[in-house]
Scaffold this motif. Structure first.
Motif, mmCIF file in Angstrom:
data_model
loop_
_atom_site.group_PDB
_atom_site.id
_atom_site.type_symbol
_atom_site.label_atom_id
_atom_site.label_comp_id
_atom_site.label_asym_id
_atom_site.label_seq_id
_atom_site.Cartn_x
_atom_site.Cartn_y
_atom_site.Cartn_z
ATOM 1 N N ALA A 41 76.674 6.145 -26.224
ATOM 2 C CA ALA A 41 75.685 6.851 -27.047
ATOM 3 C C ALA A 41 74.553 7.307 -26.137
ATOM 4 O O ALA A 41 74.229 6.622 -25.164
ATOM 5 N N GLN B 9 70.533 9.200 -25.995
ATOM 6 C CA GLN B 9 69.330 9.626 -26.697
ATOM 7 C C GLN B 9 69.337 11.137 -26.899
ATOM 8 O O GLN B 9 68.805 11.628 -27.883
ATOM 9 N N HIS C 69 70.228 9.569 -30.746
ATOM 10 C CA HIS C 69 70.173 8.110 -30.875
ATOM 11 C C HIS C 69 68.814 7.591 -30.397
ATOM 12 O O HIS C 69 68.130 8.254 -29.610
#
Length: 173
Positions: A156, A158, A162
């Motif tokens: 994941a 940012q 996220h």
């Protein structure tokens, strides 16, 4: 946060050293612009493969040197690695969970230099760190028999919206 990394500059050569290792100090935009240009030229997948191998080898070598310099062992060296990365402007790294017996970890990265340096970019931008974490985990498990081998991927980012980037280290199958 004050820099917690000692920097020694050789007056004769201008070489920067930390814990006996030569260092380079460059602006984030310089590094990120070069990174983005190489990614564009090679394609993300090909570039990621190259970075993974180089990063794995570099992390392993770093862990070896730092263990000797600081008298650390095992997981303490990996923790020290995350602390040093956090102190050097790459972002703020910490373990979400870690189990070296299974060559497993989940690592959180907040304020990634790769995301901050490419505010318009989307996707998994921090893949360059994956080989670093597999290399550090392999160093932790280097004396095990049979030797465990780790792999890591950014799961994941940012830049995808996220709250932070996440890296997952698992046992190589």
């Amino acid at each position: 946060m004050q820099a917690r990394v000692p920097i020694d500059v050789d007056p004769d050569t201008g070489v920067w050293m930390t814990d006996g290792l030569p260092m380079l100090y460059v602006p984030r935009h310089f590094f990120v612009n070069n990174h983005a240009a190489i990614e564009q030229a090679l394609g993300r997948e090909a570039y990621a493969r190259q970075l993974y191998g180089a990063g794995h080898a570099s992390a392993y070598t770093w862990c070896d040197a730092e263990a000797v310099t600081h008298g650390k062992q095992g997981l303490d060296v990996f923790s020290h690695y995350l602390d040093r990365l956090s102190s050097r402007g790459w972002g703020l790294f910490d373990f979400i969970e870690v189990d070296p017996e299974r060559a497993h970890a989940r690592i959180r990265l907040r304020h990634s230099s790769m995301v901050l340096g490419q505010p318009e970019a989307k996707g998994l931008l921090c893949y360059m760190f994956a080989g670093w974490f597999a290399g550090a985990m392999d160093w932790v498990n280097r004396e095990r028999r049979p030797v465990l081998r780790a792999v890591c991927e950014e799961s994941a980012c940012q830049a995808q919206g996220h709250a932070h980037c996440t890296f997952t280290v698992t046992l190589q199958k």
